[in-house]
Design a protein around this motif. Structure first.
Motif, PDB file in Angstrom:
ATOM      1  N   SER A   1       0.842  -1.179   0.000  1.00  0.00           N
ATOM      2  CA  SER A   1       0.000   0.000   0.000  1.00  0.00           C
ATOM      3  C   SER A   1       0.882   1.235   0.000  1.00  0.00           C
ATOM      4  O   SER A   1       2.015   1.183   0.443  1.00  0.00           O
ATOM      5  CB  SER A   1      -0.841   0.095   1.260  1.00  0.00           C
ATOM      6  OG  SER A   1      -1.771  -0.921   1.400  1.00  0.00           O
TER       7      SER A   1
ATOM      8  N   THR B   1       1.796   4.511   1.866  1.00  0.00           N
ATOM      9  CA  THR B   1       1.739   4.934   3.265  1.00  0.00           C
ATOM     10  C   THR B   1       2.325   6.337   3.369  1.00  0.00           C
ATOM     11  O   THR B   1       2.830   6.879   2.387  1.00  0.00           O
ATOM     12  CB  THR B   1       2.556   3.999   4.179  1.00  0.00           C
ATOM     13  OG1 THR B   1       3.954   4.176   3.910  1.00  0.00           O
ATOM     14  CG2 THR B   1       2.165   2.538   4.000  1.00  0.00           C
ATOM     15  N   LYS B   2       2.309   6.880   4.577  1.00  0.00           N
ATOM     16  CA  LYS B   2       2.911   8.210   4.751  1.00  0.00           C
ATOM     17  C   LYS B   2       4.416   8.165   4.503  1.00  0.00           C
ATOM     18  O   LYS B   2       5.036   9.187   4.251  1.00  0.00           O
ATOM     19  CB  LYS B   2       2.600   8.768   6.132  1.00  0.00           C
ATOM     20  CG  LYS B   2       3.260   8.039   7.265  1.00  0.00           C
ATOM     21  CD  LYS B   2       2.975   8.701   8.587  1.00  0.00           C
ATOM     22  CE  LYS B   2       3.808   8.032   9.661  1.00  0.00           C
ATOM     23  NZ  LYS B   2       3.984   8.848  10.818  1.00  0.00           N
TER      24      LYS B   2
ATOM     25  N   THR C   1       5.847   6.411   1.970  1.00  0.00           N
ATOM     26  CA  THR C   1       6.097   5.973   0.603  1.00  0.00           C
ATOM     27  C   THR C   1       7.273   6.750   0.022  1.00  0.00           C
ATOM     28  O   THR C   1       7.361   7.970   0.158  1.00  0.00           O
ATOM     29  CB  THR C   1       4.835   6.176  -0.258  1.00  0.00           C
ATOM     30  OG1 THR C   1       3.819   5.293   0.220  1.00  0.00           O
ATOM     31  CG2 THR C   1       5.101   5.871  -1.719  1.00  0.00           C
TER      32      THR C   1
ATOM     33  N   LEU D   1      -2.989   3.320   2.889  1.00  0.00           N
ATOM     34  CA  LEU D   1      -3.192   3.005   4.300  1.00  0.00           C
ATOM     35  C   LEU D   1      -3.413   4.316   5.046  1.00  0.00           C
ATOM     36  O   LEU D   1      -2.470   5.004   5.419  1.00  0.00           O
ATOM     37  CB  LEU D   1      -1.998   2.248   4.874  1.00  0.00           C
ATOM     38  CG  LEU D   1      -2.108   1.849   6.344  1.00  0.00           C
ATOM     39  CD1 LEU D   1      -3.350   1.001   6.596  1.00  0.00           C
ATOM     40  CD2 LEU D   1      -0.853   1.109   6.773  1.00  0.00           C
TER      41      LEU D   1
END
Length: 169
Positions: A86, A88-89, A91, A110
């Motif tokens: 996913s 995410t913060k 990434t 996410l």
């Protein structure tokens, strides 16, 4: 886990059960492929796609593992049933670039905001963190995972889902 070693007979038995249940009961389901290395991801994806026509998620804790999954799916011609799991913060930019170049069927985000676990926290996280990423990639409608940490957090997660739908559709 790093080598991608597993019991293929046991895994095939489990995939057959999932395939049968999906077919027999009309379940909407998929397979979550989680790997710890690029080598393992490649082995797992090749195994799963040759034994089911269900959609599947490519998932791993490291960016390079998820990117390897994306590249493997492209080379196997199965992007139409691939879900990238996913964003995410945390990434990394190379993931955004890989997703711009190689487009899976869906991208999951996410939206579990540990700093503010309220529904408003999830909505704000999507606005501040994920919308810029998704715009750069060219994804208009992601799959949103708000996460459930434990049974007491289920109520918060349900309210977050409602708030996200009301805000973003």
């Amino acid at each position: 886990p790093r080598e991608g070693e597993f019991d293929p007979e046991r895994a095939e038995t489990l995939l057959k059960r999932v395939n049968l249940a999906a077919q027999k009961c009309g379940l909407i389901t998929g397979v979550d492929i989680i790997a710890a290395s690029e080598k393992a991801m490649k082995r797992f994806v090749e195994f799963v796609v040759s034994r089911t026509s269900l959609p599947f998620m490519i998932n791993g804790t490291e960016a390079e593992v998820r990117i390897a999954g994306l590249q493997t799916c492209q080379s196997l011609g199965v992007l139409e049933r691939t879900i990238y799991a996913s964003l995410t913060k945390d990434t990394e930019p190379e993931e955004i670039e890989a997703l711009r170049e190689i487009r899976p069927a869906a991208v999951m985000i996410l939206a579990s905001n540990l700093d503010d676990p309220s529904p408003d926290g999830s909505v704000e996280m999507i606005k501040e963190i994920f919308l810029p990423m998704l715009t750069t990639i060219g994804v208009e409608v992601p799959i949103v995972d708000v996460g459930v940490m434990d049974p007491p957090s289920i109520g918060l997660s349900l309210r977050a889902i409602r708030a996200i739908k009301e805000t973003y559709g």
